[in-house]
Design a protein around this motif. Structure first.
Motif, PDB file in Angstrom:
ATOM      1  N   LEU A  89      22.252 -43.137  -0.979  1.00  0.00           N
ATOM      2  CA  LEU A  89      22.374 -42.849  -2.414  1.00  0.00           C
ATOM      3  C   LEU A  89      23.511 -43.646  -3.035  1.00  0.00           C
ATOM      4  CD1 LEU A  89      21.928 -38.957  -2.714  1.00  0.00           C
ATOM      5  CD2 LEU A  89      20.222 -40.746  -3.074  1.00  0.00           C
ATOM      6  N   TYR A  90      24.653 -43.637  -2.353  1.00  0.00           N
ATOM      7  CA  TYR A  90      25.825 -44.327  -2.903  1.00  0.00           C
ATOM      8  C   TYR A  90      25.662 -45.845  -2.849  1.00  0.00           C
ATOM      9  CZ  TYR A  90      30.464 -46.321  -3.192  1.00  0.00           C
ATOM     10  OH  TYR A  90      31.535 -47.098  -3.533  1.00  0.00           O
ATOM     11  N   GLU A  91      25.370 -46.382  -1.676  1.00  0.00           N
ATOM     12  CA  GLU A  91      25.270 -47.841  -1.541  1.00  0.00           C
ATOM     13  C   GLU A  91      24.075 -48.398  -2.305  1.00  0.00           C
ATOM     14  OE1 GLU A  91      25.708 -49.270   2.493  1.00  0.00           O
ATOM     15  OE2 GLU A  91      27.452 -47.995   2.830  1.00  0.00           O
ATOM     16  N   GLY A  92      23.065 -47.561  -2.539  1.00  0.00           N
ATOM     17  CA  GLY A  92      21.910 -47.987  -3.325  1.00  0.00           C
ATOM     18  C   GLY A  92      22.152 -47.919  -4.826  1.00  0.00           C
ATOM     19  N   GLY A  93      23.323 -47.414  -5.237  1.00  0.00           N
ATOM     20  CA  GLY A  93      23.671 -47.372  -6.654  1.00  0.00           C
ATOM     21  C   GLY A  93      23.164 -46.146  -7.391  1.00  0.00           C
ATOM     22  N   LEU A  94      22.803 -45.105  -6.650  1.00  0.00           N
ATOM     23  CA  LEU A  94      22.262 -43.903  -7.282  1.00  0.00           C
ATOM     24  C   LEU A  94      23.320 -42.845  -7.591  1.00  0.00           C
ATOM     25  CD1 LEU A  94      19.103 -43.837  -5.047  1.00  0.00           C
ATOM     26  CD2 LEU A  94      19.085 -44.107  -7.529  1.00  0.00           C
ATOM     27  N   THR A  95      24.452 -42.897  -6.895  1.00  0.00           N
ATOM     28  CA  THR A  95      25.564 -41.982  -7.170  1.00  0.00           C
ATOM     29  C   THR A  95      26.850 -42.805  -7.280  1.00  0.00           C
ATOM     30  OG1 THR A  95      25.901 -41.547  -4.789  1.00  0.00           O
ATOM     31  CG2 THR A  95      24.515 -39.989  -6.012  1.00  0.00           C
ATOM     32  N   PRO A  96      27.851 -42.316  -8.016  1.00  0.00           N
ATOM     33  CA  PRO A  96      29.069 -43.099  -8.232  1.00  0.00           C
ATOM     34  C   PRO A  96      29.993 -43.142  -7.022  1.00  0.00           C
ATOM     35  CG  PRO A  96      29.251 -40.987  -9.332  1.00  0.00           C
ATOM     36  CD  PRO A  96      27.858 -41.069  -8.787  1.00  0.00           C
ATOM     37  N   HIS A  97      29.806 -42.228  -6.084  1.00  0.00           N
ATOM     38  CA  HIS A  97      30.574 -42.222  -4.835  1.00  0.00           C
ATOM     39  C   HIS A  97      29.715 -41.564  -3.762  1.00  0.00           C
ATOM     40  CE1 HIS A  97      31.488 -38.296  -6.644  1.00  0.00           C
ATOM     41  NE2 HIS A  97      31.561 -37.855  -5.397  1.00  0.00           N
ATOM     42  N   LYS A  98      30.122 -41.669  -2.524  1.00  0.00           N
ATOM     43  CA  LYS A  98      29.350 -41.067  -1.437  1.00  0.00           C
ATOM     44  C   LYS A  98      29.599 -39.560  -1.433  1.00  0.00           C
ATOM     45  CE  LYS A  98      28.644 -41.025   3.518  1.00  0.00           C
ATOM     46  NZ  LYS A  98      29.268 -41.337   4.796  1.00  0.00           N
ATOM     47  N   LEU A  99      28.553 -38.830  -1.755  1.00  0.00           N
ATOM     48  CA  LEU A  99      28.646 -37.377  -1.750  1.00  0.00           C
ATOM     49  C   LEU A  99      28.670 -36.863  -0.312  1.00  0.00           C
ATOM     50  CD1 LEU A  99      25.967 -36.573  -4.492  1.00  0.00           C
ATOM     51  CD2 LEU A  99      28.447 -36.528  -4.758  1.00  0.00           C
ATOM     52  N   LEU A 100      29.300 -35.742  -0.130  1.00  0.00           N
ATOM     53  CA  LEU A 100      29.286 -35.057   1.158  1.00  0.00           C
ATOM     54  C   LEU A 100      28.123 -34.072   1.167  1.00  0.00           C
ATOM     55  CD1 LEU A 100      33.105 -34.252   1.428  1.00  0.00           C
ATOM     56  CD2 LEU A 100      31.849 -36.082   2.603  1.00  0.00           C
ATOM     57  N   PRO A 101      27.601 -33.740   2.339  1.00  0.00           N
ATOM     58  CA  PRO A 101      26.528 -32.741   2.372  1.00  0.00           C
ATOM     59  C   PRO A 101      26.901 -31.449   1.646  1.00  0.00           C
ATOM     60  CG  PRO A 101      26.743 -33.783   4.516  1.00  0.00           C
ATOM     61  CD  PRO A 101      27.883 -34.283   3.676  1.00  0.00           C
ATOM     62  N   GLU A 102      28.182 -31.074   1.711  1.00  0.00           N
ATOM     63  CA  GLU A 102      28.640 -29.857   1.035  1.00  0.00           C
ATOM     64  C   GLU A 102      28.517 -29.961  -0.486  1.00  0.00           C
ATOM     65  OE1 GLU A 102      30.825 -31.636   3.165  1.00  0.00           O
ATOM     66  OE2 GLU A 102      30.153 -30.504   4.901  1.00  0.00           O
ATOM     67  N   GLU A 103      28.316 -31.153  -0.996  1.00  0.00           N
ATOM     68  CA  GLU A 103      28.180 -31.375  -2.440  1.00  0.00           C
ATOM     69  C   GLU A 103      26.719 -31.480  -2.881  1.00  0.00           C
ATOM     70  OE1 GLU A 103      31.696 -34.056  -3.972  1.00  0.00           O
ATOM     71  OE2 GLU A 103      30.955 -34.875  -2.058  1.00  0.00           O
ATOM     72  N   THR A 104      25.804 -31.034  -2.038  1.00  0.00           N
ATOM     73  CA  THR A 104      24.380 -31.155  -2.345  1.00  0.00           C
ATOM     74  C   THR A 104      24.043 -30.656  -3.746  1.00  0.00           C
ATOM     75  OG1 THR A 104      23.774 -30.969  -0.006  1.00  0.00           O
ATOM     76  CG2 THR A 104      22.045 -30.531  -1.594  1.00  0.00           C
ATOM     77  N   ALA A 105      24.604 -29.524  -4.142  1.00  0.00           N
ATOM     78  CA  ALA A 105      24.282 -28.945  -5.450  1.00  0.00           C
ATOM     79  C   ALA A 105      24.641 -29.873  -6.609  1.00  0.00           C
ATOM     80  CB  ALA A 105      24.978 -27.593  -5.623  1.00  0.00           C
ATOM     81  N   THR A 106      25.603 -30.769  -6.408  1.00  0.00           N
ATOM     82  CA  THR A 106      25.993 -31.675  -7.492  1.00  0.00           C
ATOM     83  C   THR A 106      24.933 -32.736  -7.773  1.00  0.00           C
ATOM     84  OG1 THR A 106      27.238 -33.189  -6.064  1.00  0.00           O
ATOM     85  CG2 THR A 106      28.457 -31.341  -7.025  1.00  0.00           C
ATOM     86  N   LEU A 107      23.937 -32.856  -6.901  1.00  0.00           N
ATOM     87  CA  LEU A 107      22.839 -33.776  -7.197  1.00  0.00           C
ATOM     88  C   LEU A 107      22.219 -33.449  -8.555  1.00  0.00           C
ATOM     89  CD1 LEU A 107      20.972 -34.099  -3.777  1.00  0.00           C
ATOM     90  CD2 LEU A 107      22.266 -35.884  -4.951  1.00  0.00           C
ATOM     91  N   LEU A 108      22.170 -32.167  -8.889  1.00  0.00           N
ATOM     92  CA  LEU A 108      21.595 -31.762 -10.174  1.00  0.00           C
ATOM     93  C   LEU A 108      22.364 -32.351 -11.350  1.00  0.00           C
ATOM     94  CD1 LEU A 108      20.759 -28.035  -9.362  1.00  0.00           C
ATOM     95  CD2 LEU A 108      19.117 -29.913  -9.678  1.00  0.00           C
ATOM     96  N   ASP A 109      23.659 -32.600 -11.180  1.00  0.00           N
ATOM     97  CA  ASP A 109      24.462 -33.219 -12.242  1.00  0.00           C
ATOM     98  C   ASP A 109      23.984 -34.632 -12.560  1.00  0.00           C
ATOM     99  OD1 ASP A 109      26.016 -30.917 -12.201  1.00  0.00           O
ATOM    100  OD2 ASP A 109      27.617 -31.831 -11.005  1.00  0.00           O
ATOM    101  N   TYR A 110      23.324 -35.269 -11.590  1.00  0.00           N
ATOM    102  CA  TYR A 110      22.804 -36.632 -11.769  1.00  0.00           C
ATOM    103  C   TYR A 110      21.305 -36.625 -12.059  1.00  0.00           C
ATOM    104  CZ  TYR A 110      27.310 -37.629  -9.692  1.00  0.00           C
ATOM    105  OH  TYR A 110      28.657 -37.669  -9.439  1.00  0.00           O
ATOM    106  N   HIS A 111      20.762 -35.461 -12.352  1.00  0.00           N
ATOM    107  CA  HIS A 111      19.322 -35.307 -12.611  1.00  0.00           C
ATOM    108  C   HIS A 111      18.485 -35.617 -11.382  1.00  0.00           C
ATOM    109  CE1 HIS A 111      20.206 -34.589 -16.805  1.00  0.00           C
ATOM    110  NE2 HIS A 111      21.022 -35.618 -16.748  1.00  0.00           N
ATOM    111  N   TYR A 112      19.048 -35.299 -10.215  1.00  0.00           N
ATOM    112  CA  TYR A 112      18.325 -35.401  -8.952  1.00  0.00           C
ATOM    113  C   TYR A 112      18.144 -34.004  -8.385  1.00  0.00           C
ATOM    114  CZ  TYR A 112      20.147 -40.243  -9.014  1.00  0.00           C
ATOM    115  OH  TYR A 112      20.481 -41.533  -9.346  1.00  0.00           O
ATOM    116  N   GLY A 113      17.082 -33.832  -7.632  1.00  0.00           N
ATOM    117  CA  GLY A 113      16.860 -32.598  -6.902  1.00  0.00           C
ATOM    118  C   GLY A 113      16.597 -32.936  -5.449  1.00  0.00           C
ATOM    119  N   ILE A 114      16.509 -31.904  -4.623  1.00  0.00           N
ATOM    120  CA  ILE A 114      16.280 -32.136  -3.198  1.00  0.00           C
ATOM    121  C   ILE A 114      15.529 -30.952  -2.603  1.00  0.00           C
ATOM    122  CG2 ILE A 114      18.482 -31.164  -2.429  1.00  0.00           C
ATOM    123  CD1 ILE A 114      18.620 -33.577  -0.442  1.00  0.00           C
TER     124      ILE A 114
END
Length: 192
Positions: free
Chosen positions: A48-73
């Motif tokens: 996600l990070y290296e592909g340019g989809l998030t501004p930094h490398k999220l940790l697994p514990e930050e999964t819920a923050t995907l919603l802040d980027y309009h992503y779901g999982i």
């Protein structure tokens, strides 16, 4: 002590997501920790990070923050196993049925399948040749809705020896470019 097979990961979804990421099913480490892609050998968060989809490398514990980027999982099959090879045909059939209902309810713009196997079982394409990347048609549509665009990346599992790390990251970059082209990317365009 609760066995990992008795634990379930939450699905993070809402209406109008740019991308819903969908894996096959939770592995032992993810089920034990309660977070998607928690195995350090898995390339999902790095992709996600290296592909340019998030501004930094999220940790697994930050999964819920995907919603802040309009992503779901989510996962196609919610039952955790040591390996996807432990899944039964009934797991896939039930998972696919529930998945389609969820997609038709929440209508994500893009579904990104993490691995060809999840895509095959979700769409019923068990034997057809599958190309990675953006698929030529939309899927899961209804009479009122044309369906989601579908993107397939190689499995980010550390056990995937069929693709290099670079090849897997490159597919996340392609997804990022597609989102920019469609004006659905949640991050500002990089400065030139």
């Amino acid at each position: 002590m609760v066995e990992f097979t008795d634990k379930w990961l939450p699905t993070y979804i809402r209406r109008d997501l740019a991308v819903l990421f969908c894996g096959i099913n939770p592995g032992r480490i993810s089920a034990t920790t309660g977070f998607h892609y928690a195995n350090p050998a898995n390339l999902f968060w790095r992709g996600l990070y290296e592909g340019g989809l998030t501004p930094h490398k999220l940790l697994p514990e930050e999964t819920a923050t995907l919603l802040d980027y309009h992503y779901g999982i989510t996962d196609l099959v919610s039952r955790p196993t040591r390996s996807a090879t432990d899944l039964r045909n009934e797991d896939y059939a039930t998972g696919a049925e529930l998945f389609v209902q969820m997609i038709q309810t929440y209508r994500p713009r893009v579904i990104c399948f993490n691995g060809i196997t999840a895509f095959r079982h979700a769409t019923g394409q068990k034997k057809e040749a599958i190309s990675l990347g953006l698929q030529p048609i939309r899927y899961f549509g209804t009479e009122e809705w044309s369906g989601s665009y579908v993107f397939v990346v190689p499995s980010t599992s550390g056990a995937n020896a069929s693709f290099t790390r670079e090849e897997r990251i490159a597919k996340f970059t392609e997804l990022s470019h597609f989102l920019r082209k469609m004006n659905w990317h949640p991050l500002p365009s990089p400065a030139k």
